[in-house]
Structure formats: C-alpha cells, structure tokens
Design an enzyme around this catalytic site. Structure first.
Site, short mmCIF file in Angstrom:
data_model
loop_
_atom_site.label_atom_id
_atom_site.label_comp_id
_atom_site.label_asym_id
_atom_site.label_seq_id
_atom_site.Cartn_x
_atom_site.Cartn_y
_atom_site.Cartn_z
N ASP A 153 22.84 43.34 28.67
CA ASP A 153 23.24 43.11 30.05
C ASP A 153 24.72 42.76 30.16
O ASP A 153 25.28 42.72 31.26
CB ASP A 153 22.40 41.98 30.66
CG ASP A 153 20.92 42.31 30.63
OD1 ASP A 153 20.59 43.50 30.79
OD2 ASP A 153 20.11 41.39 30.45
N ASP A 180 15.52 49.61 31.19
CA ASP A 180 15.26 48.23 31.58
C ASP A 180 14.05 48.13 32.51
O ASP A 180 13.16 47.29 32.32
CB ASP A 180 16.49 47.65 32.28
CG ASP A 180 16.94 46.34 31.65
OD1 ASP A 180 16.52 46.05 30.52
OD2 ASP A 180 17.73 45.61 32.28
#
Length: 532
Positions: free
Chosen positions: A433, A380
């Site tokens: 997420d 990420d």
C-alpha cells in the site's frame, strides 16, 4: 551489494500488499437478520476475574444479538459473584436458586436464547456461555424463536477461559466478574502516525529517486556537451535501477497471488520464522543502503574508496563500517520481536526497505504505472473481499494477522500500537500500500525535475495529495467497518491514478507521460552532426 538489494526488493514485492487493519472480532458469520428483541450489534466484552476479591485475570468475550446492552465504563460495571450451572448446559432449571449471580454454562443441547431464558427465570443477573472451541462465536436468535424478550446480558467466552473459571469454582474459591464493553475511539492517534509514516516514506523515497535521476541526466548532458566518442544512449540508464515492464506488472499480480495463497495454506509457526529471516535480511540490506547514502555526504572519501571482499566483490569502506550495525539491528529485532516495543525496530527496518525498493525499482512511464496499479487494485479487492465467497474467510486478512501461526501477524507490515484504544492491538498497513503507489509518485517527481516543472505546475504535489487523501479515506472506511481490514488500494489507486490521468490530459503531455516517461531530450547523434 546492489544485486542483494534487488533480491530483497523482489522479496518485498512478492509479500507486499496487505490490508489496513485496526483489529476486529474474528469469528463466524453475522448475517442472521435483526428483528425486535434480537437486534444488538456484536461487541467485544471485557470480563475481569476476581478470586477472593483480588483481580487475577481478564478475559475477552463477545456479546449476543439479544439481551440488554452492557455498560461501556468499568467504574459503572458491578462486580458480581459467579455461579456454576447445574446442569451445566442450562437447558433446564438449575438445581440451586440464584440470587443475582452471573451463571457460567456450557454451549450446546439447546439454543442460546433458551439458555438465557432459563438463567433469567432462575434469578441470574447475566449468563456467560463457554464455547466448545478456542475462538469466539457470534450468538444469534434462531429463525423460529419467539421468546427473545430477554432481560439479562449474554456473553460468549472462549473455551480456555471457561475451563479456567470452572477450575476455580470447583476449588470452592469465591469468584466474581465484571462485564463491560468499552467503546473504541473514532480515531486513534496510531492511525495518524501510520498515515504520516506512509506519506513520509514515499516523500523521502521520491526525492532520493528524483535526485538520482537528475544526477544521471546531468552526467548525460555533460557527455553530450563534450561530444564524447564513447557516448551511447545506454549510459543514460543506471545499473542500480530495475525498470518494470508491462509484462512484469501483470506477472506481479499472478506471482503475488500464488505466494499469498501459499502463505494461507502453509501458515504455521515455522513458516512465520522463515518470513522473519527473509525480512531481517531485507531490512538489514535496506537499512545499510539508506545509511550509506545518507552518510556518504559527510564521509565522501570512505564512500568512494573500495576494497575487494570475497564473494561480495568491491565494497566501500563506508559500507563495511555500517554493515555490522545494520546486521546487529536486524538480528536483535528478530530475537526480541515479541517484546512490546519491538514494533519500533520492525518499522525502522520496514521503512528503510521500502525506501530502498522505491530507489531500485522504477516505473518507466505512465502506461506501466497504470497497468501495475490497476492489477494491484483488482488483486487487493479479490483477496480481501471476493476470497470470502470461496474460502469462507478473507484470505488476505487471515495471512496479515498470522492466524494459526502463534505469532502476532507477519513481519512485512508497518504497525503502531493503538494507544488510546481500550482493546489495544495494532493499526497496520501493508508494504504494497506504500510501494505500489509510491512507484508512480516517485516517477512523477522524476518527470517534474527533468521537465524543470515547479511544484505547482508539476504532477508530484497533486499525486502526493491524492495518495494522502486516498489513505485517509481508507481509515475512514476502517472505522465505519468497526476495524475490519480494508484493502487500501481500493481507495488509493482511483485517487492517485485518476489525478495523474486527469492532469496529463489537461496539460496535453499525456502522450509523452504514457510512452516515453520523460521529457523530450536532444538526441546525441543530432548534436554531433556538423551544421549544413
């Protein structure tokens, strides 16, 4: 149908992690140093257009680093007549004296501040600069410029907006504009609902996963009690479940990175269409799985009666009854996905798919969960922040927005329109997420139930709270960064994983969590041995 679900789960995992996003100004660099007279923040500017006194359009521009700040409310912004610059670049005094009009000029031939100074000296009340490209550009002061004490606002407009205004002025129409820059609310209700959706999705998926694990454990205990000769430890697993290994957790990052890079390079209208088809297939399968599991409590007979279907094998009557609705729902969403309320259908399909993935794919122990989340954490950060150094833009944010595709972002996202934001747009969160932390949180509830721990003494409650706090911090960072996309896992992983490791160490069962992933259970061979 399980094999199809597993395939859809893998598709989602490959496309799953995208930044939490609230909409920001998208263009070039804002690194030019601030200095007196050239220290404005870059802000979006609304430019309503009036022709012959009637509002016909509204364009969006970006304010310059220099000049006075604009009004934030439309009712305080004056409606001012627009004049076309002659010469068009406004690098020298206009041929016609201005009396408070807003002047429309072309970019180029001299600096932005030079244009603004010339326009101010000619009597303009503001300057609109037409960019030579479709996107916007942040106007800064040159390093060697000294005359930056400018008393009129300067706004950059995209090329298409400038062409439209020029055509109207050349047709001898009376064109007027307003310039104002409304402020975004500190917190939009969309972010609250998105937070609730993410937390609620993990909550539902965790309880379904834990309930399935407990049913399997009860069945195992029954076999142990009956001392069945056919009993084998293999039966404790479920053919419907895929356990992630440490190797596959590492491979996830490599494969996901390759797919993300491919999306970045091949992003186009047709590629988005392919993603829409894949998402519709996965969403229909996920919705069907969830509805069948939910309705089977009331329609047990239909759920337990099967019929053989060519190519699909044995399928329950309940599945056959539910499938047409799920397919129709996904097809209707895909066809009408550009309609203003299509986000509702996208979120329903997305949530159903995420819950199905968290039911099918499982983390077997804390070791695998730690490796998976640690790799996702680095993934990420790299693709949101580090990729800017190599590609001059954030690869993940570009892909999430669907730039160069003509579409409003890719479908592998949960999104809600920003309801009280004057700039509109969507608050979004990537599937990853939710899925990646959700795998660990679902594992914690399975462990708690099999260990017969109550809510407070177990891990699930604290892991759930940690996830909620991590996501909340993400939204705080999002607002502090003026809506610039944030890698949610940067905040979620330390909270969630840190809480788990800390509690495991304090409660002295970290070793069991790390390797076995379940409480000690009686061995069937020991139970079947006669007493001495």
């Amino acid at each position: 149908m399980v094999s199809k679900s597993a395939l859809c789960a893998l598709i989602v995992v490959l496309f799953c992690s995208f930044p939490v996003h609230g909409g920001d100004i998208v263009h070039q660099d804002d690194k030019a140093p601030k200095r007196p007279g050239c220290d404005n923040d870059f802000v979006l500017v609304k430019v309503p257009i009036y022709i012959e006194g009637n509002e016909v359009n509204e364009f969006v521009g970006v304010g310059a680093r220099f000049g006075p700040t604009l009004e934030s409310k439309e009712k305080h912004a004056n409606q001012t007549r627009l004049a076309l610059a002659d010469p068009p670049h406004c690098c020298s005094a206009p041929k016609t004296k201005l009396t408070g009009e807003v002047i429309l000029v072309h970019r180029g031939n001299c600096s932005f501040t030079a244009k603004a100074n010339v326009a101010e000296a000619a009597g303009a009340s503001a300057i609109l600069i037409i960019n030579n490209r479709a996107e916007l550009f942040k106007m800064v002061c040159e390093a060697n410029e000294t005359d930056v004490d400018i008393g009129i606002p300067a706004v950059m407009l995209p090329q298409d907006a400038g062409i439209s205004l020029e055509e109207s002025l050349n047709n001898k129409s009376i064109v007027s504009v307003q310039l104002y820059s409304p402020k975004r609310p500190s917190v939009d209700v969309a972010e609250v609902f998105l937070w609730l959706m993410a937390v609620g999705t993990i909550l539902c998926a965790s309880y379904w996963s834990a309930w399935s694990a407990r049913e399997a454990a009860i069945e195992q205990d029954k076999l142990l009690k009956d001392a069945s000769e056919d009993f084998s430890m293999e039966t404790t697993g479920s053919s419907n479940v895929v356990n992630i290994s440490t190797t596959s957790a590492i491979l996830f990052v490599l494969i996901a990175s390759c797919f993300l890079f491919m999306l970045y390079k091949l992003m186009s209208f047709w590629f988005i269409e392919v993603l829409v088809v894949l998402f519709a297939i996965g969403g229909a399968e996920g919705l069907q799985t969830c509805l069948v599991a939910l309705l089977s409590r009331w329609f047990e007979r239909a759920a337990d009666t099967f019929v053989k279907v060519p190519l699909l094998g044995a399928v329950s009557y309940l599945t056959l009854a539910v499938s047409p609705f799920c397919i129709a729902f996904a097809v209707v969403w895909a066809v009408f996905r550009r309609v203003s309320i299509a986000w509702i259908g996208q979120d329903i399909l997305g949530i159903a798919l995420i819950i199905t993935v968290l039911q099918i794919i499982r983390v077997p122990n804390l070791k695998v969960g730690t490796v998976l989340l640690s790799c996702a954490f680095l993934y990420d950060i790299f693709w949101v922040f580090v990729s800017k150094w190599w590609f001059k833009e954030s690869v993940m944010i570009v892909v999430a927005r669907g730039d160069k595709s003509g579409e409003d972002g890719i479908p592998m996202l949960l999104k809600i329109p920003r309801m009280f934001d004057p700039w509109g747009g969507y608050s979004i969160i990537g599937f990853g997420d939710i899925i990646l932390p959700g795998l660990l949180i679902a594992f914690s509830l399975r462990y708690d139930w099999l260990s017969k721990k109550n809510l407070r003494a177990g891990y699930f409650l604290w892991a759930m709270i940690a996830y909620g706090l991590g996501l909340l911090i993400t939204y705080v960072a999002l607002n502090l960064m003026d809506g610039h996309g944030q890698p949610a896992l940067l905040y979620i992983v330390p909270f969630t994983l840190g809480t788990f490791l800390t509690l495991g160490r304090k409660r002295e069962d970290l070793k069991n969590l790390w390797t076995r992933g379940e409480p000690e259970r009686p061995c069937p061979h020991n139970q079947l041995q006669p007493s001495q």
